[in-house]
Enzyme design. Structure first.
Site, PDB file in Angstrom:
ATOM      1  N   ASP A  23      35.208  54.674  -2.157  1.00  8.93           N
ATOM      2  CA  ASP A  23      36.125  53.577  -2.539  1.00  8.93           C
ATOM      3  C   ASP A  23      35.462  52.216  -2.774  1.00  8.93           C
ATOM      4  OD1 ASP A  23      37.861  55.629  -2.063  1.00  8.93           O
ATOM      5  OD2 ASP A  23      38.976  54.656  -0.461  1.00  8.93           O
ATOM      6  N   LYS A 128      41.765  59.888  -4.915  1.00  7.12           N
ATOM      7  CA  LYS A 128      42.440  60.339  -3.693  1.00  7.12           C
ATOM      8  C   LYS A 128      43.651  59.452  -3.385  1.00  7.12           C
ATOM      9  CE  LYS A 128      39.236  57.870  -0.559  1.00  7.12           C
ATOM     10  NZ  LYS A 128      40.170  57.028   0.147  1.00  7.12           N
ATOM     11  N   THR A 157      36.471  51.266   3.691  1.00  3.73           N
ATOM     12  CA  THR A 157      35.984  50.481   4.794  1.00  3.73           C
ATOM     13  C   THR A 157      35.571  51.408   5.941  1.00  3.73           C
ATOM     14  OG1 THR A 157      38.189  50.198   5.799  1.00  3.73           O
ATOM     15  CG2 THR A 157      37.503  48.535   4.218  1.00  3.73           C
ATOM     16  N   CYS A 161      38.756  54.330   5.443  1.00  2.00           N
ATOM     17  CA  CYS A 161      38.507  55.493   4.592  1.00  2.00           C
ATOM     18  C   CYS A 161      37.201  56.216   4.922  1.00  2.00           C
ATOM     19  CB  CYS A 161      38.570  55.083   3.126  1.00  2.00           C
ATOM     20  SG  CYS A 161      40.250  54.610   2.638  1.00  2.00           S
TER      21      CYS A 161
HETATM   22  N1  TIU Z   1      39.198  52.522   1.234  1.00  2.00           N
HETATM   23  C1  TIU Z   1      39.837  52.053   2.302  1.00  2.00           C
HETATM   24  O1  TIU Z   1      39.294  51.910   3.376  1.00  2.00           O
HETATM   25  N2  TIU Z   1      41.151  51.668   2.107  1.00  2.00           N
HETATM   26  C2  TIU Z   1      41.802  50.742   2.871  1.00  2.00           C
HETATM   27  O2  TIU Z   1      42.991  50.496   2.716  1.00  2.00           O
HETATM   28  N3  TIU Z   1      41.028  50.083   3.770  1.00  2.00           N
HETATM   29  C3  TIU Z   1      41.390  49.024   4.576  1.00  2.00           C
HETATM   30  O3  TIU Z   1      40.592  48.655   5.409  1.00  2.00           O
HETATM   31  N4  TIU Z   1      42.566  48.457   4.414  1.00  2.00           N
END
Ligand code: TIU
Length: 235
Positions: A23, A128, A157, A161
């Site tokens: 991500d 995803k 993060t 994720c």
């Molecule tokens: N990719 C991911 O971690 N999506 C989130 O929403 N992360 C947050 O920390 N909000």
């Protein structure tokens, strides 16, 4: 080949290992994006860009398999659970118009991967709908088709994720190595504890290391160990 890691060295098998970048999307990382609009400090995530970029370049040079994920939903929102849509209680929701197009919607500029880590042709991109990369995707099938049993997991993060994906991967039998300089959280304390949770209890979910140790190992990979079925070789 052994990679220095915690809680103990990780035995890297290059032909059976994929780099999974989670991500690294514009809306999470770029100033002016959705993440920053919610009040988050994107510089905490942006520190992971350069190390990921170096690692991805070396990984490609070695001819190994790299995959990218993006969190997002279909434009008609039919794959968006109502609970996820209303979570947060704020005025702005997934699917609404944001600073870089509709928030977390596939095809919108903010949903795309940042230019520094743009996927190359042949590198699978996994779209995803959830936090974990295995939920409602074909990631497990793609990895099994290539006899992948190990994952180097990076991206953002750390506590959301990345952690969710590592836990999903662990339950499916993969060995996961997470690189501390290549993952990022908006919250320094979650970065620290997100990594501790992975490596605690003898590596309950996996291993934690630094990209410098993987880069050193990649320099030593004999050509015979390289996965010749990686997309860059077979395409
Ligand atoms: N990719 C991911 O971690 N999506 C989130 O929403 N992360 C947050 O920390 N909000």
């Amino acid at each position: 080949m052994k990679i220095i890691a915690e809680p103990y060295p990780f035995e890297l098998q290059p032909a059976a290992c994929a780099l999974l970048i989670i991500d690294m999307q514009r809306d999470f990382l770029e100033p002016g994006g959705f993440g920053e609009m919610l009040g988050n400090d994107v510089s905490q995530l942006r520190r992971a860009i350069a190390p990921n970029s170096r690692l991805l370049a070396a990984w490609r040079r070695a001819g190994l398999l790299a995959l990218h994920t993006r969190e997002g939903h279909r434009p008609d929102l039919c794959d968006l659970p109502p609970a996820k849509k209303i979570r947060g209680g704020g005025k702005i929701q997934i699917g609404d118009q944001g600073p870089m197009g509709r928030i977390l919607i596939r095809g919108e500029p903010g949903h795309d991967i940042i230019a520094e880590l743009k996927p190359e042709p042949g590198e699978p991109v996994i779209d995803k709908p959830g936090k974990g990369a295995f939920f409602a995707t074909d990631l497990h099938a793609i990895l099994q088709n290539r006899d992948i049993t190990q994952l180097i997991v990076t991206g953002v993060t750390t506590e959301v994720c990345v952690n969710t994906t590592v836990r999903e991967a662990n339950d499916r039998g993969y060995d996961c190595l997470v690189l501390e300089d290549c993952v990022g959280s908006y919250f320094p304390e979650f970065q620290e504890f997100g990594l501790k949770m992975i490596k605690a209890q003898g590596g309950i979910f996996g291993w934690v290391s630094h990209s410098e140790h993987v880069l050193a190992a990649l320099r030593d990979i004999p050509a015979s160990l390289i996965n010749h079925r990686s997309p860059s070789k077979s395409a």
